[in-house]
Design a protein around this motif. Structure first.
Motif, PDB file in Angstrom:
ATOM      1  N   UNK A  41      -4.514   6.267  -7.412  1.00  0.00           N
ATOM      2  CA  UNK A  41      -3.400   7.079  -6.939  1.00  0.00           C
ATOM      3  C   UNK A  41      -2.125   6.811  -7.737  1.00  0.00           C
ATOM      4  N   UNK A  42      -1.801   5.539  -7.910  1.00  0.00           N
ATOM      5  CA  UNK A  42      -0.540   5.182  -8.583  1.00  0.00           C
ATOM      6  C   UNK A  42      -0.547   5.627 -10.040  1.00  0.00           C
ATOM      7  N   UNK A  77       5.830  12.591  -3.118  1.00  0.00           N
ATOM      8  CA  UNK A  77       4.747  12.039  -3.918  1.00  0.00           C
ATOM      9  C   UNK A  77       4.549  10.557  -3.641  1.00  0.00           C
ATOM     10  N   UNK A  78       5.652   9.828  -3.457  1.00  0.00           N
ATOM     11  CA  UNK A  78       5.552   8.413  -3.125  1.00  0.00           C
ATOM     12  C   UNK A  78       4.897   8.193  -1.772  1.00  0.00           C
ATOM     13  N   UNK A 115       3.378  14.592  -7.299  1.00  0.00           N
ATOM     14  CA  UNK A 115       4.426  13.791  -7.941  1.00  0.00           C
ATOM     15  C   UNK A 115       5.057  14.583  -9.086  1.00  0.00           C
ATOM     16  N   UNK A 116       6.384  14.539  -9.221  1.00  0.00           N
ATOM     17  CA  UNK A 116       7.030  15.286 -10.318  1.00  0.00           C
ATOM     18  C   UNK A 116       6.703  14.722 -11.692  1.00  0.00           C
ATOM     19  N   UNK A 164       0.208   6.528   1.483  1.00  0.00           N
ATOM     20  CA  UNK A 164      -0.591   6.737   2.690  1.00  0.00           C
ATOM     21  C   UNK A 164      -1.988   7.286   2.433  1.00  0.00           C
ATOM     22  N   UNK A 165      -2.117   8.208   1.460  1.00  0.00           N
ATOM     23  CA  UNK A 165      -3.403   8.886   1.280  1.00  0.00           C
ATOM     24  C   UNK A 165      -4.553   7.939   0.953  1.00  0.00           C
ATOM     25  N   UNK A 166      -4.393   6.985   0.013  1.00  0.00           N
ATOM     26  CA  UNK A 166      -5.521   6.091  -0.261  1.00  0.00           C
ATOM     27  C   UNK A 166      -5.970   5.298   0.970  1.00  0.00           C
ATOM     28  N   UNK A 167      -5.007   4.880   1.784  1.00  0.00           N
ATOM     29  CA  UNK A 167      -5.359   4.123   2.987  1.00  0.00           C
ATOM     30  C   UNK A 167      -6.149   4.982   3.967  1.00  0.00           C
TER      31      UNK A 167
END
Length: 442
Positions: free
Chosen positions: A346-347, A422-423, A393-394, A428-431
Motif C-alpha cells: 500500500x505505502x 489517500x493516507x 493518492x495524489x 486502514x485498507x490493508x488492516x
C-alpha cells in the motif's frame, strides 16, 4: 545507518518539509533523488534520470492540454449537459455513472491510468458544474477503475494470475476479481454517504437551469465562433450559442475523444501521445481556442508527480523495496508478516506504479506463501487490493490524473484532501483487508 533506511527517512523528511513550508514536493523530491542517488546509491545523472516517468509526463501534459481545448470550445459543457439529460437530470447518479464507466473500461482490458485519463476530465467537469464535491467525484472515478481492475482479462488480473501460475501456487481469478470489486464498491459507498452524496438525491438539472442561464447572461463571451471561452477557471457559453448546439469545433473534439478511446483501448496506443497529437490537430484548425488552453496544462502537478516518482525510482534502483520485503519475510509470525506485506504494498504503491509493485512484491512473498501457514488466495487478494486501492493518492498515477483534471477547484486544497484521504486509505485498507481475507485463512 544503512543506505536503504536513510532513503526512507529522507522520504519522510520530504513530506514534513513539503507540507509545513509550502514548497512543491516534486522539486524537493528531485533534489532528494540527486542527493540520495549520488551519495548513497552511487548513481550518476543518467542513472537518476532513468527513473524519470516520461510516459506519465506526456500523459499529464497531453490529456490536460486536450481537455483544456475541449473546455475552451465548449465541448465539455456540451458533454456535461448531455450526460445529465441522459441520466434524466438526476445529479446523484453522476458519480456512480463515472464509477461504472471506469470499472467497465478496466474490466475489459484498459490500463487503469488510461481509463482514468479518459473519464476524469469529464467527471471533474460534472462535479464543478453541479456542485459535487471534487473529492467524492475523483475518488469514485479511481475506485471505479480499481473495482474492475482485477477481472480475469484485465491488466492487473492477468499479471497476478500469471505470477501465481508461473510460481505453481493455487489461485482463484474470480475470488481476486470479487475482492477488488467489493472492496472498492464498499469504499465508494461510504464516501458517497460521508461526502454528501445523499443530499444530491433531491437535485436535478431543472433545479440548476435558471441559475446557469442567469450566470451565462451576466458573464458569457464568445471565442472564434465556437461558442465558448475560458475566463478565469471556468468555460462559459453565450446564451445565443446554446450549450447543446454542436459547432464544427465541438464535433471535431468529440470525434477526437472517441478516437482517443479507440486508440487506447482497441489499438493499445499510448494515451499521452495520442491525446497530445489530437490536441495539436485541434489547435492547428482552431488556434483561437488553443491560446488559453496551453496555460491550463497543470505544470505544478506535473512537477510534483514526476519529482516524487523519480525519487521512488531511485529507491527501487538502490534496492530499498527489496530490502524491506526481505526483512518482512524473515519475521517468525506469519500473520504479522502478512500484514506488513500488505502495508508495504500500500505505502509503496501510493507513490509508484501499482502493477509494478504487484509484480515485485508477490514474487518476494512466494517463499513466505510456500510455507503453507497463510492461505494463498486470501493473502494474494489482500496484497493485490492493498496495492491498488491506494491509487487515490495524489502521488500515484490515477490520483495525479484526477488532480490534474480538477480545473474548477482550489487545486492546493484538493491536493491536501487527496493526500489526507489517500493516507487514511493507506492506513486502514490493508488492516481491514488482512482481517477480512488473511486472518480467516482463505
Amino acid at each position: 545507518m544503512s543506505a536503504e533506511l536513510l532513503s526512507i527517512l529522507v522520504l519522510a523528511v520530504l513530506f514534513v518539509v513539503g507540507t509545513t513550508r509550502s514548497v512543491n514536493m516534486g522539486a524537493l523530491a528531485f533534489a532528494a533523488a540527486f542527493g540520495v542517488g549520488t551519495l548513497a546509491a552511487g548513481l550518476d545523472a543518467d542513472g537518476i534520470f532513468a527513473g524519470f516517468p516520461g510516459d506519465l509526463f506526456v500523459v499529464l501534459v497531453g490529456v490536460t492540454y486536450f481537455f483544456a481545448i475541449a473546455r475552451a470550445n465548449g465541448t465539455t459543457d456540451w458533454l456535461v449537459h448531455a450526460g445529465i439529460r441522459l441520466g434524466r437530470g438526476r445529479i446523484a447518479l453522476i458519480p456512480w455513472v463515472m464509477f461504472t464507466v471506469t470499472g467497465v473500461l478496466t474490466a475489459i482490458g484498459a490500463v487503469s491510468p488510461a481509463a482514468v485519463a479518459i473519464v476524469a476530465p469529464l467527471a471533474m467537469g460534472f462535479a464543478a458544474r453541479y456542485g459535487i464535491k471534487p473529492l467524492l467525484m475523483g475518488a469514485l472515478v479511481v475506485h471505479g477503475a480499481q473495482a474492475g481492475g482485477f477481472s480475469p482479462i484485465s491488466i492487473y488480473g492477468s499479471t497476478v494470475n500469471g505470477i501465481l501460475e508461473r510460481e505453481g501456487l493455487p489461485g482463484s481469478p474470480i475470488a481476486l476479481f470479487l475482492a477488488s470489486l467489493f472492496a472498492n464498491l464498499a469504499i465508494a459507498a461510504l464516501l458517497f454517504v460521508a461526502l454528501g452524496g445523499l443530499r444530491l438525491r433531491g437535485r436535478d438539472l431543472g433545479d440548476l437551469g435558471d441559475e446557469e442561464a442567469k450566470e451565462a447572461k451576466e458573464g458569457a463571451g464568445g471565442s472564434g465562433g465556437t461558442g465558448g471561452t475560458v475566463t478565469g477557471t471556468r468555460a462559459r457559453t453565450t446564451p445565443d450559442a446554446g450549450l447543446l448546439r454542436l459547432t464544427p469545433a465541438r464535433i471535431a473534439t468529440l470525434v477526437g475523444l472517441v478516437a482517443l478511446v479507440v486508440a487506447v483501448l482497441v489499438f493499445d496506443l499510448d494515451a499521452g501521445l495520442t491525446a497530445i497529437t489530437l490536441a495539436v490537430l485541434l489547435a492547428v484548425v482552431w488556434p483561437e481556442d488553443s491560446k488559453a488552453a496551453v496555460a491550463h496544462i497543470t505544470w505544478p502537478t506535473v512537477l510534483l508527480i514526476c519529482g516524487m516518482l523519480t525519487y521512488v525510482a531511485v529507491l527501487q534502483e538502490m534496492g530499498t523495496i527489496d530490502w524491506a520485503g526481505e526483512h518482512v519475510g524473515s519475521i517468525g509470525i506469519p500473520l504479522l508478516a502478512a500484514l506488513l506485506f500488505c502495508y508495504i504494498g500500500a505505502v509503496v504503491s501510493a507513490f509508484a506504479s501499482s502493477v509494478g509493485i504487484i509484480g515485485a512484491l508477490i514474487p518476494l512473498a512466494v517463499p513466505f506463501l510456500e510455507q503453507g501457514e497463510i492461505g494463498v488466495v486470501g493473502m494474494v487478494a489482500a496484497l493485490s487490493v492493498s496495492a491498488t486501492v491506494v491509487d487515490v493518492s495524489p502521488f500515484s498515477t490515477n490520483g495525479a490524473l484526477v488532480l490534474a483534471a480538477a480545473e474548477d477547484t482550489d487545486r492546493e486544497r484538493f491536493f491536501r484532501q487527496l493526500m489526507l484521504y489517500g493516507g487514511a486509505v493507506t492506513l486502514l485498507a490493508p488492516l481491514v483487508l488482512w482481517l477480512a481475507l488473511v486472518v480467516p485463512g482463505l
